[in-house]
Design an enzyme around this catalytic site. Structure first.
Site, PDB file in Angstrom:
ATOM      1  CB  CYS A   5      -6.110  14.959  39.404  1.00 40.65           C
ATOM      2  SG  CYS A   5      -5.616  16.623  39.962  1.00 40.65           S
TER       3      CYS A   5
ATOM      4  CG  HIS B 185      -2.092  12.488  41.149  1.00 33.92           C
ATOM      5  ND1 HIS B 185      -2.232  12.381  39.789  1.00 33.92           N
ATOM      6  CD2 HIS B 185      -2.363  13.788  41.458  1.00 33.92           C
ATOM      7  CE1 HIS B 185      -2.559  13.568  39.278  1.00 33.92           C
ATOM      8  NE2 HIS B 185      -2.642  14.433  40.273  1.00 33.92           N
TER       9      HIS B 185
ATOM     10  CD  GLU C  31      -1.336   8.908  39.220  1.00 34.65           C
ATOM     11  OE1 GLU C  31      -1.340   9.994  38.611  1.00 34.65           O
ATOM     12  OE2 GLU C  31      -2.297   8.507  39.907  1.00 34.65           O
TER      13      GLU C  31
ATOM     14  CB  SER D 251      22.909  -0.791  20.717  1.00 37.22           C
ATOM     15  OG  SER D 251      22.056  -1.297  21.725  1.00 37.22           O
ATOM     16  N   GLY D 252      24.021  -3.895  21.474  1.00 34.98           N
ATOM     17  CA  GLY D 252      24.581  -4.628  22.602  1.00 34.98           C
ATOM     18  C   GLY D 252      23.764  -4.476  23.854  1.00 34.98           C
ATOM     19  N   GLY D 253      22.802  -3.544  23.834  1.00 33.37           N
ATOM     20  CA  GLY D 253      21.953  -3.310  24.996  1.00 33.37           C
ATOM     21  C   GLY D 253      20.762  -4.251  25.025  1.00 33.37           C
TER      22      GLY D 253
ATOM     23  CB  SER E 180      19.701  -7.903  23.064  1.00 37.60           C
ATOM     24  OG  SER E 180      20.964  -7.293  22.957  1.00 37.60           O
TER      25      SER E 180
END
Length: 510
Positions: A79, A167, A169, A221-223, A227
């Site tokens: 573009c 585009h 993508e 955080s446990g996420g 982790s």
């Protein structure tokens, strides 16, 4: 050095999608601002010039120096990038008589050109431009057209330089992946060896060199993000990693105890810190979303400052920051993309903390983080956990945060999330949660009139959080959950369901 594709960002909303498509081919890439081009070594296999909100005719438009790039590296302009190369080297770019935005179809494809190999006439592409390439330089050759745009694609004779007006993508360009593969693999010659295993090996080696014998404090955080970051750091420095899990009073129901339990057996040194009262005090009387984020971030940093002083000679703070956080918060590497919102876990720390930041996941998208986590043998209950915002329920309570509102929202959220799991819907949803609305409405419960609170349920599908669509959950399920929330959570008499996509909305409400 790791072979890579370099993407120069001119501020397009689609720049990050280019990176996603490249990485889907197991090829590493990085986005850098057009005016901060990194060292162009042999590890750069090819370069992509992104689109831009600017017109090439605008005096303020980006004007990159391509003298060390064009003709030396495989180069693809998308573009704006295509228009810039045409204009700078002898062509002409003019305002379009018909502004193309949205779907278009290729009326001509030069399949003999390697960039267009295996693409078909009539293929649907996505356009987004107000200018058009009127004429091209003498050594440029048209390789694609639509009924309205003659120069939808060109190749430079004697060079591996190409420009396309559409585009590739975005998903709406149905054969965009074919074109990008032609460029990345056939033209650039990338080996497609950037895998989760290779990322782990490379990252651990880099962390060993970066951290030496230093100690690192990491906020868990446990996420999945924190982790995976923890496991990478653990592999690099072992017990010199000290993990801290802070209860900010804005977690989901019973999350503090369940997260601490989930880390048992992983070999991580984890300490739980209850700082609920400090967060609530900082949020008292605060309603503005950005001020809430900043207040939560400040207390978060203060808690870590206090904890860091208990760890002798700690020099680093590890964070699970990922690419979308960086892109949305501070623009990529200081580039031209617009900041959407701030994240408390992105950017530098106050000087007085005397801790440097280490972010091993900073250049990964969410789905890539999960693949790396599997390579590290993390348990599925951690890997498949829905994303949860750092500020927690603080940005899912619209208006002032109070302990009572948190209690109500925790109950609502637990019913919703557990319901998704019980009905086999949890893994079909990318992220889900409940929002406490700053309104009350009239209801009837039994023979009594009520005037109580309303909540909104939010569930979206996505791959990386950059874009998302609302999840089409079954009406029967939503009816069941709504009924259960109203019957079991005192203070709620109305439940709504958010059917907004991102964009234009964001996933979180604040």
């Amino acid at each position: 050095m790791q072979e890579m594709i370099l993407i120069l960002d001119f501020g397009s909303q689609y720049t990050q999608l280019i990176a996603r498509r490249v990485r889907e081919m197991n090829v590493y890439c990085e986005i850098h601002p057009w005016n901060k081009i990194p060292e162009l070594g042999a590890h750069i296999k090819g370069i992509v010039l992104s689109g831009s909100p600017f017109s090439t005719r605008d005096p303020e438009a980006p004007k990159p120096d391509l003298s060390l790039i064009k003709g030396r590296f495989p180069l693809l302009g998308v573009c704006f990038g295509a228009q810039y190369m045409a204009q700078q080297f002898g062509g002409e770019v003019l305002p379009s008589t018909i502004r193309e935005y949205g779907r278009a179809n290729l009326s001509f494809v030069d399949q003999s050109n390697v960039l267009m190999k295996n693409m078909t006439d009539g293929s649907q592409v996505w356009m987004s431009h107000g200018d058009t390439i009127k004429t091209i330089p003498e050594n440029y050759k048209i390789i694609a057209s639509t009924s309205d745009v003659e120069v939808a694609g060109y190749a430079v004779e004697g060079e591996t330089t190409f420009g396309i007006q559409f585009h590739p993508e975005v998903y709406h360009s149905l054969e965009g992946a074919i074109l990008l593969r032609n460029f990345i693999v056939e033209i650039c010659g990338c080996s497609q060896n950037w895998t989760p295993d290779s990322f782990v090996e490379t990252t651990v080696d880099q962390l060993k060199q970066q951290l030496g014998e230093d100690k690192v404090i990491l906020g868990l955080s446990g996420g999945v993000d924190s982790s995976v970051a923890a496991m990478l750091l653990h592999r690099a420095i072992g017990d010199r990693l000290r993990c801290i899990f802070v209860d900010n009073g804005l977690l989901r129901k019973d999350e503090f105890s369940s997260v601490l339990e989930s880390y048992k057996g992983l070999g991580l040194n984890v300490k739980g810190v209850d700082a609920t009262e400090a967060f609530y005090a900082a949020l008292k009387g605060v309603s503005d979303p950005e001020l809430k984020r900043k207040a939560i971030g400040k207390v978060f940093i203060d808690v870590f400052d206090a904890e860091s002083k208990l760890v002798t000679d700690a020099k680093w703070l590890g964070q699970g920051t990922i690419y979308p956080d960086v892109i949305e918060s501070v623009s990529v590497n200081g580039g031209p993309s617009q900041t959407i919102k701030s994240h408390h876990n992105v950017g530098g720390l106050p000087d007085y903390m005397k801790l440097q930041v280490v972010e091993p996941l900073r250049l990964l998208f969410k789905d890539e983080v999960r693949r790396v986590g599997r390579s590290l043998d993390l348990p599925e209950n951690i890997l498949n956990r829905h994303p949860f915002p750092g500020p927690g329920l603080g940005i899912r309570i619209l208006g002032e945060v109070t302990a009572e509102k948190v209690r109500i929202l925790q109950e609502v959220d637990a019913i919703f999330i557990n319901g998704l799991k019980e009905h086999g819907l949890y893994n079909e949803v990318w992220q889900a949660g409940a929002i406490f609305l700053p309104i009350q409405s009239v209801g009837v419960m039994g023979d009594e009139r009520t005037y109580e609170n309303a909540v909104a349920l939010r569930a979206v599908t996505s791959t990386d959080g950059m874009t998302a669509d609302w999840c089409h959950l079954p009406y029967e399920f939503l009816a069941l959950i709504s009924n259960k929330i109203i019957n079991h959570v005192k203070g709620i008499n109305r439940v709504t369901y958010d059917i907004s996509s991102k964009p234009p909305a964001t996933i979180e409400w604040e």
